[in-house]
Design a protein around this motif. Structure first.
Motif, PDB file in Angstrom:
ATOM      1  N   ALA A  46       0.860  -1.191   0.000  1.00 49.94           N
ATOM      2  CA  ALA A  46       0.000   0.000   0.000  1.00 49.94           C
ATOM      3  C   ALA A  46       0.889   1.231   0.000  1.00 49.94           C
ATOM      4  O   ALA A  46       1.877   1.280   0.732  1.00 49.94           O
ATOM      5  N   GLY A  48       0.849   5.766  -0.205  1.00 40.82           N
ATOM      6  CA  GLY A  48       0.065   7.003  -0.199  1.00 40.82           C
ATOM      7  C   GLY A  48       0.756   7.963  -1.147  1.00 40.82           C
ATOM      8  O   GLY A  48       0.714   7.819  -2.362  1.00 40.82           O
ATOM      9  N   GLY A  49       1.499   8.922  -0.566  1.00 40.36           N
ATOM     10  CA  GLY A  49       2.218   9.899  -1.386  1.00 40.36           C
ATOM     11  C   GLY A  49       3.610   9.445  -1.799  1.00 40.36           C
ATOM     12  O   GLY A  49       4.307  10.178  -2.502  1.00 40.36           O
ATOM     13  N   SER A  51       6.276   9.341   0.020  1.00 35.24           N
ATOM     14  CA  SER A  51       7.290  10.265   0.538  1.00 35.24           C
ATOM     15  C   SER A  51       8.195   9.635   1.592  1.00 35.24           C
ATOM     16  O   SER A  51       9.032  10.313   2.182  1.00 35.24           O
ATOM     17  N   ASN A  52       8.008   8.341   1.821  1.00 36.21           N
ATOM     18  CA  ASN A  52       8.872   7.677   2.813  1.00 36.21           C
ATOM     19  C   ASN A  52       9.329   6.308   2.304  1.00 36.21           C
ATOM     20  O   ASN A  52       9.496   5.370   3.079  1.00 36.21           O
ATOM     21  N   THR A 115       0.050  11.103   3.265  1.00 35.28           N
ATOM     22  CA  THR A 115      -1.380  10.908   3.463  1.00 35.28           C
ATOM     23  C   THR A 115      -1.725  10.619   4.926  1.00 35.28           C
ATOM     24  O   THR A 115      -0.860  10.219   5.713  1.00 35.28           O
ATOM     25  N   ILE A 175      -4.332   0.526   5.328  1.00 38.63           N
ATOM     26  CA  ILE A 175      -5.116   1.375   6.226  1.00 38.63           C
ATOM     27  C   ILE A 175      -6.122   2.136   5.370  1.00 38.63           C
ATOM     28  O   ILE A 175      -5.758   2.692   4.317  1.00 38.63           O
ATOM     29  N   ARG A 220      10.153  24.753   8.635  1.00 40.12           N
ATOM     30  CA  ARG A 220      10.383  23.578   7.775  1.00 40.12           C
ATOM     31  C   ARG A 220      10.886  24.009   6.398  1.00 40.12           C
ATOM     32  O   ARG A 220      11.802  23.412   5.853  1.00 40.12           O
TER      33      ARG A 220
END
Ligand SMILES: Cc1cc2nc3c(=O)[nH]c(=O)nc-3n(C[C@H](O)[C@H](O)[C@H](O)COP(=O)(O)OP(=O)(O)OC[C@H]3O[C@@H](n4cnc5c(N)ncnc54)[C@H](O)[C@@H]3O)c2cc1C
Length: 334
Positions: A46, A48-49, A51-52, A115, A175, A220
């Motif tokens: 799964a 999301g974006g 980014s990890n 996300t 999730i 940031r």
């Protein structure tokens, strides 16, 4: 519709170009039943974006990109509000939604990419806040039993940048939504000097929710590269934990090292260790260590996942050789 041999380049912020054997964008939980009752996959991931994640090779299975949307208010009184958000909702938009409504608890987590659904996976955290403190429960779909299941906060087994979804049950679930409890009475968390100093510069001692969120965003933006212009996936490693005995011998040798106490021991700054090992600003081919923040590895364009991984292993090796400290990955290497 399930696509085949789909390039994932536009689905990870490191911009690594690998293929997924199968790829599907889920927008509704019911679509998951349709897929898993009709097809079998030996490997499911799964996302999301993206980014990890660092992909080091093609993914020989099904990648499901989560685009399950929706934000529902389940309950509210004078003190609290309980909100359920779809896992595909953009995290920062969810934070902005909470700020607009004056609901506190996630303002220090402003501008974290990705996300809502990924937030519990590594228990995202920044500037003294962690998402575990506001999560009531997590709804997920089990790839092996084809059933939806709800995890209570306790069952998520949250700890520093970890949860059951990143450890014991890694890649067993997607999730689908997360339920949060946010507060209507705001008490700013100014425990991080970077935030406090930035507010002081603006002569703000008692920030509003919006002022605090805006300041987190400014801090940031001044420190971290924008992944849309310089591909990266944030902090590559977690801050290493040392028990008291190991810490005492470390700090004896390196008295300038920054640290903070954590669970009967201490955490060191991974960024400081990397910088001291001489990596800040260093570049090999298309991969580099960001010059403003040594914990961030960047892809200057065209780097493969293997090149990025090899670069990160060189950093780990030299930090270990210099300090005897092992860096652990925060990013998911696949
Ligand atoms: C510039 C930058 C700054 C960052 N700053 C921070 C920070 O301050 N604090 C912090 O904690 N993180 C930070 N990160 C890391 C990252 O933003 C978070 O980990 C975020 O939660 C990842 O979300 P995502 O949707 O992109 O997840 P992805 O990268 O798509 O996935 C990450 C992991 O979660 C799993 N996953 C994703 N969605 C689901 C789902 N619906 N169900 C099950 N598993 C899922 C994936 O399989 C993977 O293992 C930063 C990243 C960048 C690029």
């Amino acid at each position: 519709m399930i696509s085949e041999n789909k390039s994932l380049k536009n689905f990870n912020t490191m911009k690594v170009d690998v293929n997924a054997k199968n790829f599907f964008i889920v927008k509704d939980v019911n679509q998951l039943d349709d897929i898993f009752k009709h097809y079998t996959f030996n490997n499911v991931l799964a996302i999301g974006g993206g980014s990890n994640i660092v992909f080091t090779k093609d993914f020989e299975g099904l990648v499901i990109k989560n685009e399950i949307m929706g934000i529902d208010i389940l309950f509210e009184d004078n003190d609290f509000v309980i909100i359920k958000a779809g896992a595909g909702v953009n995290w920062h938009e969810f934070v902005l939604f909470s700020i607009k409504n004056n609901w506190a608890g996630i303002e220090n987590l402003s501008l974290i990419p990705g996300t809502v659904g990924a937030a519990p996976v590594q228990n995202i955290g920044a500037y003294g806040q962690e998402v575990q403190d506001v999560i009531i429960s997590v709804d997920a779909y089990d790839f092996s039993t084809f059933q939806s299941i709800t995890f209570s906060n306790f069952e998520c087994q949250f700890s520093y940048r970890k949860s059951i979804f990143k450890q014991k049950k890694k890649n067993n679930f997607i999730i689908t939504s997360v339920t949060f409890e946010l507060k209507k009475h705001f008490k700013p968390n100014l425990s991080y000097p970077a935030i406090k100093n930035a507010l002081n510069k603006k002569n703000i001692t008692h920030p509003t929710l919006k002022q605090l969120s805006d300041t987190v965003i400014e801090v940031r933006q001044s420190k971290l590269p924008d992944y849309l212009t310089l591909s990266n996936c944030g902090s590559f490693f977690t801050n290493p934990y040392l028990d008291k005995a190991k810490f005492d011998s470390f700090i004896n040798k390196y008295q300038d090292a920054p640290y903070f106490s954590f669970h009967n021991g201490y955490k060191l700054s991974a960024g400081w260790l990397i910088e001291q090992a001489g990596w800040r600003g260093k570049r090999i081919g298309n991969v580099g260590c960001y010059d403003k923040h040594a914990l961030v590895i960047v892809n200057y364009g065209g780097a493969t996942g293997k090149e990025i991984f090899n670069f990160s292993e060189m950093i780990r090796k030299s930090v270990y050789e210099k300090f005897g400290v092992t860096l652990e990955y925060e990013v998911n290497i696949l």
